[in-house]
Design a protein around this motif. Structure first.
Motif, PDB file in Angstrom:
ATOM      1  N   ALA A  65       0.878  -1.213  -0.191  1.00 28.08           N
ATOM      2  CA  ALA A  65       0.007   0.196  -0.051  1.00 28.08           C
ATOM      3  C   ALA A  65       0.958   1.312   0.000  1.00 28.08           C
ATOM      4  O   ALA A  65       1.930   1.160   0.913  1.00 28.08           O
ATOM      5  CB  ALA A  65      -1.099  -0.089   1.139  1.00 28.08           C
ATOM      6  N   LEU A  66       0.443   2.311  -0.839  1.00 27.37           N
ATOM      7  CA  LEU A  66       1.234   3.606  -1.037  1.00 27.37           C
ATOM      8  C   LEU A  66       1.242   4.303   0.679  1.00 27.37           C
ATOM      9  O   LEU A  66      -0.236   4.348   0.909  1.00 27.37           O
ATOM     10  CB  LEU A  66       0.896   4.288  -1.955  1.00 27.37           C
ATOM     11  N   ARG A 120      -2.474   7.341   3.146  1.00 30.69           N
ATOM     12  CA  ARG A 120      -2.110   7.288   4.523  1.00 30.69           C
ATOM     13  C   ARG A 120      -1.076   8.270   4.575  1.00 30.69           C
ATOM     14  O   ARG A 120      -0.016   7.958   3.947  1.00 30.69           O
ATOM     15  CB  ARG A 120      -2.135   5.853   5.249  1.00 30.69           C
ATOM     16  N   THR A 121      -1.004   9.027   5.875  1.00 32.83           N
ATOM     17  CA  THR A 121       0.002   9.975   5.874  1.00 32.83           C
ATOM     18  C   THR A 121       0.638   9.772   7.147  1.00 32.83           C
ATOM     19  O   THR A 121      -0.050   9.820   8.463  1.00 32.83           O
ATOM     20  CB  THR A 121      -0.335  11.303   5.613  1.00 32.83           C
ATOM     21  N   THR A 155      -4.671  16.184   6.614  1.00 37.47           N
ATOM     22  CA  THR A 155      -4.012  15.092   6.171  1.00 37.47           C
ATOM     23  C   THR A 155      -4.623  13.880   6.877  1.00 37.47           C
ATOM     24  O   THR A 155      -4.293  12.527   6.380  1.00 37.47           O
ATOM     25  CB  THR A 155      -2.606  15.001   5.684  1.00 37.47           C
ATOM     26  N   GLU A 156      -5.012  13.945   8.022  1.00 34.99           N
ATOM     27  CA  GLU A 156      -5.420  12.791   8.883  1.00 34.99           C
ATOM     28  C   GLU A 156      -4.079  12.031   9.048  1.00 34.99           C
ATOM     29  O   GLU A 156      -4.172  10.845   9.240  1.00 34.99           O
ATOM     30  CB  GLU A 156      -6.680  11.881   8.417  1.00 34.99           C
ATOM     31  N   ALA A 157      -3.095  12.588   9.444  1.00 32.95           N
ATOM     32  CA  ALA A 157      -1.800  12.062   9.492  1.00 32.95           C
ATOM     33  C   ALA A 157      -1.475  11.544  10.889  1.00 32.95           C
ATOM     34  O   ALA A 157      -2.074  12.404  12.099  1.00 32.95           O
ATOM     35  CB  ALA A 157      -0.510  13.028   9.127  1.00 32.95           C
ATOM     36  N   THR A 158      -0.674  10.667  11.190  1.00 34.21           N
ATOM     37  CA  THR A 158      -0.073  10.212  12.522  1.00 34.21           C
ATOM     38  C   THR A 158       1.212  10.849  12.437  1.00 34.21           C
ATOM     39  O   THR A 158       1.977  10.907  11.712  1.00 34.21           O
ATOM     40  CB  THR A 158       0.131   8.599  12.297  1.00 34.21           C
TER      41      THR A 158
END
Length: 165
Positions: A65-66, A120-121, A155-158
């Motif tokens: 997955a990217l 996913r970021t 970006t809904e990043a972690t």
């Protein structure tokens, strides 16, 4: 930092996304030198900003997955740490052509914002130590400066320790 709308010519998808979210940001434009060996270092030098505050956007593949990784230009991406951050086993840099097709941006101008397909970021945790950071605005020679919390929210990043010096 005052909200600054970009000139019409700079209406990249990243800037459109920031304007749509009514985010606080500043646009920095500079003359891109195609001969410069590092897009991120060039941006830091051109803007007179510490390389620890300028973040590059990299696209990796984790277990097929990217995933987008946002790390300071002063360091590099730790692929093993990125895999761990997304509960994956194996990470490798994505094929540049695939990264460009998927994000809608060209290499050296990939922004974590306004991508064609939302990926996913993960943002390196060092971003949280700065009042503002700079990331690509979606083309070479154009950066946006914004609070790290704005970037992670949009970006809904972690946040995770994914960079190494």
């Amino acid at each position: 930092m005052a909200k600054k709308k970009a000139p019409a010519a700079a209406g990249t998808p990243a800037i459109v996304a920031l304007n749509s979210a009514r985010a606080q940001f500043t646009v920095h434009a500079y003359e891109h030198d195609p001969a410069h060996p590092s897009y991120g270092e060039e941006a830091a030098q051109a803007m007179g900003v510490s390389p620890e505050r300028v973040f590059k956007t990299l696209v990796a593949e984790v277990d097929g997955a990217l995933v987008v990784a946002v790390v300071p230009v002063s360091g590099s991406l730790d692929l093993k740490a990125l895999a761990t951050a997304v509960s994956g086993k194996r990470a490798a840099m994505a094929d540049p052509a695939l990264a460009e097709r998927t994000t809608g941006y060209v290499r050296g101008g990939i922004s974590p914002l306004g991508q064609r397909k939302r990926l996913r970021t993960v943002v390196d945790e060092s971003a949280a130590g700065h009042a503002t950071i700079c990331v690509s605005a979606g083309r070479r020679g154009l950066e946006v400066e914004l609070p790290p919390a704005t970037l992670t929210t949009l970006t809904e990043a972690t946040l995770a320790p994914i960079a190494r010096a």
